[in-house]
Design a protein around this motif. Structure first.
Motif, PDB file in Angstrom:
ATOM      1  N   GLU A  93      -1.272  -5.052   4.086  1.00 54.20           N
ATOM      2  CA  GLU A  93      -1.011  -4.917   5.530  1.00 54.20           C
ATOM      3  C   GLU A  93       0.754  -4.537   5.660  1.00 54.20           C
ATOM      4  O   GLU A  93       1.337  -3.612   6.059  1.00 54.20           O
ATOM      5  N   ALA A  94       1.446  -5.327   4.700  1.00 51.44           N
ATOM      6  CA  ALA A  94       2.901  -5.226   4.558  1.00 51.44           C
ATOM      7  C   ALA A  94       3.094  -3.952   4.049  1.00 51.44           C
ATOM      8  O   ALA A  94       4.322  -3.548   4.424  1.00 51.44           O
ATOM      9  N   ILE A  95       2.472  -3.474   3.246  1.00 45.87           N
ATOM     10  CA  ILE A  95       2.783  -2.132   2.384  1.00 45.87           C
ATOM     11  C   ILE A  95       2.618  -0.923   3.565  1.00 45.87           C
ATOM     12  O   ILE A  95       3.373  -0.119   3.575  1.00 45.87           O
ATOM     13  N   MET A 131      10.431   8.050 -10.540  1.00 49.04           N
ATOM     14  CA  MET A 131      10.955   7.013  -9.413  1.00 49.04           C
ATOM     15  C   MET A 131       9.796   6.134  -8.877  1.00 49.04           C
ATOM     16  O   MET A 131       9.962   5.190  -8.778  1.00 49.04           O
ATOM     17  N   VAL A 132       8.595   6.684  -8.540  1.00 52.70           N
ATOM     18  CA  VAL A 132       7.384   6.048  -8.070  1.00 52.70           C
ATOM     19  C   VAL A 132       7.063   4.953  -9.016  1.00 52.70           C
ATOM     20  O   VAL A 132       6.867   3.723  -8.543  1.00 52.70           O
ATOM     21  N   ALA A 133       6.923   5.393 -10.326  1.00 53.75           N
ATOM     22  CA  ALA A 133       6.380   4.546 -11.467  1.00 53.75           C
ATOM     23  C   ALA A 133       7.442   3.341 -11.390  1.00 53.75           C
ATOM     24  O   ALA A 133       6.934   2.163 -11.606  1.00 53.75           O
ATOM     25  N   ARG A 134       8.560   3.541 -11.576  1.00 50.60           N
ATOM     26  CA  ARG A 134       9.594   2.383 -11.813  1.00 50.60           C
ATOM     27  C   ARG A 134      10.181   1.750 -10.615  1.00 50.60           C
ATOM     28  O   ARG A 134      10.153   0.466 -10.824  1.00 50.60           O
ATOM     29  N   THR A 135      10.108   2.393  -9.253  1.00 46.05           N
ATOM     30  CA  THR A 135      10.718   1.420  -8.416  1.00 46.05           C
ATOM     31  C   THR A 135       9.724   0.965  -7.165  1.00 46.05           C
ATOM     32  O   THR A 135       9.689  -0.142  -6.836  1.00 46.05           O
ATOM     33  N   ILE A 136       8.576   1.891  -7.108  1.00 49.39           N
ATOM     34  CA  ILE A 136       7.664   1.630  -5.922  1.00 49.39           C
ATOM     35  C   ILE A 136       6.257   0.953  -6.459  1.00 49.39           C
ATOM     36  O   ILE A 136       6.041  -0.492  -6.230  1.00 49.39           O
ATOM     37  N   LEU A 137       5.537   1.213  -7.426  1.00 52.95           N
ATOM     38  CA  LEU A 137       4.489   0.842  -7.900  1.00 52.95           C
ATOM     39  C   LEU A 137       4.793  -0.612  -8.852  1.00 52.95           C
ATOM     40  O   LEU A 137       3.853  -1.534  -8.535  1.00 52.95           O
ATOM     41  N   SER A 138       6.070  -0.694  -9.169  1.00 57.27           N
ATOM     42  CA  SER A 138       6.357  -2.012  -9.809  1.00 57.27           C
ATOM     43  C   SER A 138       6.090  -3.004  -8.872  1.00 57.27           C
ATOM     44  O   SER A 138       5.862  -4.214  -9.306  1.00 57.27           O
ATOM     45  N   ARG A 139       6.830  -2.759  -7.747  1.00 59.31           N
ATOM     46  CA  ARG A 139       6.827  -3.807  -6.579  1.00 59.31           C
ATOM     47  C   ARG A 139       5.496  -3.993  -6.156  1.00 59.31           C
ATOM     48  O   ARG A 139       4.932  -5.050  -5.900  1.00 59.31           O
ATOM     49  N   ILE A 140       4.726  -3.100  -5.961  1.00 61.88           N
ATOM     50  CA  ILE A 140       3.307  -3.258  -5.170  1.00 61.88           C
ATOM     51  C   ILE A 140       2.342  -3.797  -6.087  1.00 61.88           C
ATOM     52  O   ILE A 140       1.567  -4.678  -5.760  1.00 61.88           O
ATOM     53  N   THR A 141       2.301  -3.922  -7.522  1.00 65.37           N
ATOM     54  CA  THR A 141       1.573  -4.344  -8.598  1.00 65.37           C
ATOM     55  C   THR A 141       2.083  -5.623  -9.145  1.00 65.37           C
ATOM     56  O   THR A 141       1.437  -6.140  -9.740  1.00 65.37           O
TER      57      THR A 141
END
Length: 205
Positions: A93-95, A131-141
């Motif tokens: 939900e936060a995402i 950018m998505v792999a380094r910054t976004i997905l690393s936080r999400i996972t």
């Protein structure tokens, strides 16, 4: 020798009004070709034909150079701040709400222009993927159970939901999704995101 053509000066470029843009243009090309890890500040300086100190003059480090090379209208670190500290079982939900807040902020026009400018450009797509792999997905996972390969797959599947939501709601503006309330979107989309985060990825036997 008087009256002659002055000799051509050779060597590294000096600082000037176009130096920063030259560094960014060079960095975009190298990041797109070699990725973040395969590109160094010294390499950027060499390709731009200037002293490495000039790169450090304009950019604090490789992370800042990479972020500004992409020209994102918003900082992913700020948008997703705190997400990685949430329990994975309560993260979806936060995402989704973070995505909705961002796209319904004053940054929306810039985001739409960025997405449209990225689609169809191999270089920009490569930068966005990095950018998505380094910054976004690393936080999400962060903190998800399982192997690194499984976490990477889960992050990629979450991205399919989030990117699809952004495109259909804000770029294509497909109804009735485009006019749905934020709460309704969260109710419909967050369960799918949560399944990709923590649910089974293979059907039961």
């Amino acid at each position: 020798m008087s009256g002659g053509v002055p000799p051509v000066r050779r060597g590294r470029r000096s600082g000037g009004s176009d130096s920063r843009e030259l560094i960014l243009a060079t960095a975009r090309r190298l990041f797109a070709e070699h990725g973040f890890d395969g590109t160094s500040l010294r390499q950027v300086a060499r390709e731009a034909e200037m002293d490495p100190a000039m790169v450090h003059h304009f950019f604090k480090g490789k992370d800042e150079l990479f972020a500004q090379s992409i020209e994102l209208p918003a900082d992913p670190d700020e948008v997703l701040a705190g997400v990685e500290s949430l329990d994975p079982a309560q993260r979806s939900e936060a995402i989704v709400r973070a995505v909705l807040r961002l796209w319904e902020s004053p940054a929306q026009h810039g985001l739409v222009a960025f997405v449209r400018g990225t689609i169809g450009s191999k270089a920009k797509t490569a930068l966005l993927r990095e950018m998505v792999a380094r910054t976004i997905l690393s936080r999400i996972t962060a903190g998800l159970p399982g192997s690194p390969e499984e976490a990477k797959m889960r992050g990629t599947l979450v991205a399919t939901q989030v990117v699809g939501l952004m495109l259909m709601r804000y770029v294509v503006r497909l109804e009735p999704l485009a006019s749905a309330s934020q709460d309704e979107v969260v109710r419909l989309v967050a369960p799918n995101v949560q399944h990709y985060l923590t649910g089974a990825l293979t059907p039961p036997n």
